[in-house]
Structure formats: C-alpha cells, structure tokens
Design a protein around this motif. Structure first.
Motif, mmCIF file in Angstrom:
data_model
loop_
_atom_site.group_PDB
_atom_site.id
_atom_site.type_symbol
_atom_site.label_atom_id
_atom_site.label_comp_id
_atom_site.label_asym_id
_atom_site.label_seq_id
_atom_site.Cartn_x
_atom_site.Cartn_y
_atom_site.Cartn_z
ATOM 1 N N LYS A 66 6.506 -16.414 -11.209
ATOM 2 C CA LYS A 66 5.598 -15.396 -10.673
ATOM 3 C C LYS A 66 6.386 -14.387 -9.839
ATOM 4 O O LYS A 66 7.231 -14.750 -9.038
ATOM 5 C CB LYS A 66 4.507 -16.034 -9.822
ATOM 6 C CG LYS A 66 3.499 -15.025 -9.330
ATOM 7 C CD LYS A 66 2.380 -15.674 -8.565
ATOM 8 C CE LYS A 66 1.406 -14.590 -8.132
ATOM 9 N NZ LYS A 66 0.288 -15.142 -7.401
ATOM 10 N N PRO B 76 -1.100 -13.937 -15.993
ATOM 11 C CA PRO B 76 -0.703 -15.056 -15.131
ATOM 12 C C PRO B 76 -0.782 -16.378 -15.886
ATOM 13 O O PRO B 76 -1.606 -16.549 -16.786
ATOM 14 C CB PRO B 76 -1.719 -15.015 -13.986
ATOM 15 C CG PRO B 76 -2.903 -14.305 -14.553
ATOM 16 C CD PRO B 76 -2.389 -13.370 -15.623
ATOM 17 N N ASP C 15 4.534 -15.706 -14.749
ATOM 18 C CA ASP C 15 4.102 -14.437 -15.323
ATOM 19 C C ASP C 15 4.490 -14.459 -16.798
ATOM 20 O O ASP C 15 5.624 -14.808 -17.133
ATOM 21 C CB ASP C 15 4.798 -13.244 -14.651
ATOM 22 C CG ASP C 15 4.263 -12.925 -13.271
ATOM 23 O OD1 ASP C 15 3.152 -13.377 -12.937
ATOM 24 O OD2 ASP C 15 4.961 -12.209 -12.525
#
Length: 111
Positions: free
Chosen positions: A16, A38, A60
């Motif tokens: 992320k 996500p 991600d």
C-alpha cells in the motif's frame, strides 16, 4: 469501433502506498494511465502476527492497459522504478487481452 491494435494488461501488486511510484513509472515509459485497486496480501511474506492475531498487509493493485508494442518498455520501467527485483517489493505480470473497448482516445478516425 473495433481497434486493430493488440493490447496487454500489466497487473502490478505492491505494498500500500507504492502505486504512485508504479503509475509514474508506467507513464514515463509511454502508458497513458492506470487503475488502482486496494487489496490484501496472503503470500508467504505476509504471515505476520500481532498479539497472536494474523495481520493481512494492505496492497495496491495497479492495472495498466498498453499496446503490445509498449509492453516490455513499461514492464521494465515497473521493475526498475518499483524495485520489484527485491524480495517482498511486489510482483507484476502480463495478460494478453483479446478485445478492448472504451479507449476511444486511441482510435484514429479516417476522414
């Protein structure tokens, strides 16, 4: 309108917050953008615990559609700028797309 251009989908999965680096890399290599989704990791490196509770790290997922002639250049940029050659940094793979619609900006109209 049918595009007679072969396209690939480059899927990149990073920790992320790493998606901005990937998007910058793809754009610098000739891609026109991407989609960030996500996700959660469940790989071998993600099996950490806090007070006995498993932690699933956030990821991600970057989806980038590129003409096949640009695929290797964009993939190389992702590898280099995303440091994907380091353990745990992420993964990228390419999927051949049979048909693509909705990217009218790539259409060249004959007038």
């Amino acid at each position: 309108m049918d595009l007679n251009i072969p396209f690939d989908l480059i899927v990149t999965i990073v920790n992320k917050g790493g998606s901005e680096t990937i998007i910058k890399a793809t754009k610098s290599a000739g891609a026109e953008g991407g989609t960030i989704i996500p996700g959660r990791g469940t790989g071998i490196r993600e099996q950490k615990k806090l007070w006995g509770i498993p932690i699933e790290p956030e990821k991600d997922i970057v989806l980038t559609i590129v003409p096949q002639e640009k695929t290797q250049i964009v993939l190389d940029a992702i590898l280099e700028q995303g440091s994907l050659n380091k353990p745990g940094a992420g993964i990228a793979f390419v999927v051949d797309l049979k048909k693509v619609v909705g990217i009218c900006h790539m259409c060249q109209l004959d007038t």
